[in-house]
Design an enzyme around this catalytic site. Structure first.
Site, PDB file in Angstrom:
ATOM      1  N   VAL A  43      -4.921  -0.710  -1.575  1.00 21.46           N
ATOM      2  CA  VAL A  43      -4.246  -1.894  -2.125  1.00 21.46           C
ATOM      3  C   VAL A  43      -4.644  -3.087  -1.257  1.00 21.46           C
ATOM      4  CG1 VAL A  43      -2.021  -2.967  -2.641  1.00 21.46           C
ATOM      5  CG2 VAL A  43      -2.328  -0.508  -2.983  1.00 21.46           C
ATOM      6  N   ARG A  87      -1.031  -3.260  10.535  1.00 18.92           N
ATOM      7  CA  ARG A  87      -1.628  -3.945  11.688  1.00 18.92           C
ATOM      8  C   ARG A  87      -2.083  -5.373  11.357  1.00 18.92           C
ATOM      9  NH1 ARG A  87      -3.471   1.608  13.152  1.00 18.92           N
ATOM     10  NH2 ARG A  87      -2.464   2.082  15.140  1.00 18.92           N
ATOM     11  N   GLY A  94       0.837  -1.205   0.000  1.00 11.73           N
ATOM     12  CA  GLY A  94       0.000   0.000   0.000  1.00 11.73           C
ATOM     13  C   GLY A  94       0.868   1.249   0.000  1.00 11.73           C
ATOM     14  N   HIS A  95       1.865   1.281   0.901  1.00 15.38           N
ATOM     15  CA  HIS A  95       2.788   2.424   0.923  1.00 15.38           C
ATOM     16  C   HIS A  95       3.565   2.517  -0.396  1.00 15.38           C
ATOM     17  CE1 HIS A  95       2.607   1.359   5.350  1.00 15.38           C
ATOM     18  NE2 HIS A  95       2.278   2.637   5.389  1.00 15.38           N
ATOM     19  N   SER A 132      -2.432  -3.540   5.521  1.00 15.98           N
ATOM     20  CA  SER A 132      -2.265  -2.683   6.693  1.00 15.98           C
ATOM     21  C   SER A 132      -1.102  -3.215   7.508  1.00 15.98           C
ATOM     22  CB  SER A 132      -3.543  -2.714   7.536  1.00 15.98           C
ATOM     23  OG  SER A 132      -3.281  -2.218   8.838  1.00 15.98           O
TER      24      SER A 132
END
Ligand code: PAF
Length: 280
Positions: A176, A187, A36-37, A185
């Site tokens: 994503v 987490r 995602g990042h 995530s």
């Protein structure tokens, strides 16, 4: 690619780039970077001459019973991912660099932050707005990149930038997902094998919700009920909220008129996960 820890070093570098006429993109993160990042960094690299990634687990946005201490950290891996993606600089400050002992100025927003995640995380957005405003002043970017997974955060930051005339373009990037649909995530690493399977209920419930909107559902209440019912069928899931709100104001809506944000937060075991879709 350099990794620096001080405000001074970031400023000097960014100002030198600006003097050369180069554009700068900023990707604010709390590290433990995932796909995602990476999608944010990729977009920033494509749209700017230089990219700064900040890696800072911001204590101010964690409540007293939240996971500040256990939040996953791995700067070495983050560095490798940023380098490979083409970032130019990582800003990795210590908390004292961001918040000196006499620190006492904060950004509070009277709208947008009270509902959704703000209900169960009452100090969260004050911490997010304050640190993001600081990062904007430090890195002086032309553009800054945020994921739509944290949809409320994205709306809040857009609003802050407008209210306080930052003159920075805020770029929202799509969620994503893992192959099976779970939103990426940091987490997710907290989940046991059984919880990981159970967590899929969130994206499944949202998929059902989206289908019902696409098939003409106009009642927000009925949509919320449908999604709640799906999630409640999973014994390991406990709903924090399921809400349908206006995507710009984040105020609850009764009738589904575009654009809306359908957002959920739920505990899977002890891990609180969020997910959403925007219907435009
Ligand atoms: O989304 C995050 O990771 C954080 O809330 C942010 C924007 C980096 C601020 O600490």
């Amino acid at each position: 690619m350099k990794i620096v820890e001080t405000v001074r070093e970031v400023r000097e570098q960014v100002r030198a780039w600006h003097q050369e006429g180069l554009s700068v993109g900023l990707v604010p993160t709390m590290g433990y970077l995932h796909e995602g990042h990476k999608s944010l960094i990729d977009r920033a690299v494509a749209e700017n001459d230089r990219v700064v990634v900040s890696v800072f687990v911001n204590p101010m946005q964690f409540g007293p019973t939240e996971d500040l201490e256990s939040y996953p950290r791995d700067l070495e891996r983050d560095g490798a991912l940023c380098q490979k993606a083409g970032a130019s600089l990582i800003f990795h400050p210590q908390p004292e660099e961001m918040y000196p002992e006499d620190f006492s100025s904060y950004i509070d927003m009277n709208t947008l932050t009270g509902g959704l995640c703000g209900k169960s995380r009452p100090i969260h957005f004050r911490g997010v707005c304050t640190v993001v405003a600081k990062l904007f002043h430090i890195a002086e970017p032309d553009r800054a990149y945020f994921g739509q997974k944290d949809a409320q955060q994205l709306a809040v930051i857009r609003h802050m930038v407008n209210d306080l005339s930052f003159g920075i373009e805020i770029v929202g990037c799509p969620i994503v997902r893992e192959e099976d649909g779970l939103a990426k995530s940091s987490r997710n690493t907290y989940l046991s094998q059984d919880e990981r399977k159970a967590a899929l209920i969130l994206s499944h419930a949202l998929k059902k919700g989206r289908e019902s909107v696409e098939n003409g559902e106009k009642s927000a209440k009925a949509l919320v009920e449908l999604i709640r019912k799906e999630i409640q069928a999973e014994p390991l899931a406990r709903i924090d909220y399921v809400e349908v709100v206006d995507w710009n104001t984040l105020e609850p809506v009764e009738e589904i008129q575009k654009p809306i944000l359908v957002a959920i937060a739920a505990y899977i075991g002890k891990t609180r996960l969020i997910d959403n879709f925007i219907y435009e």
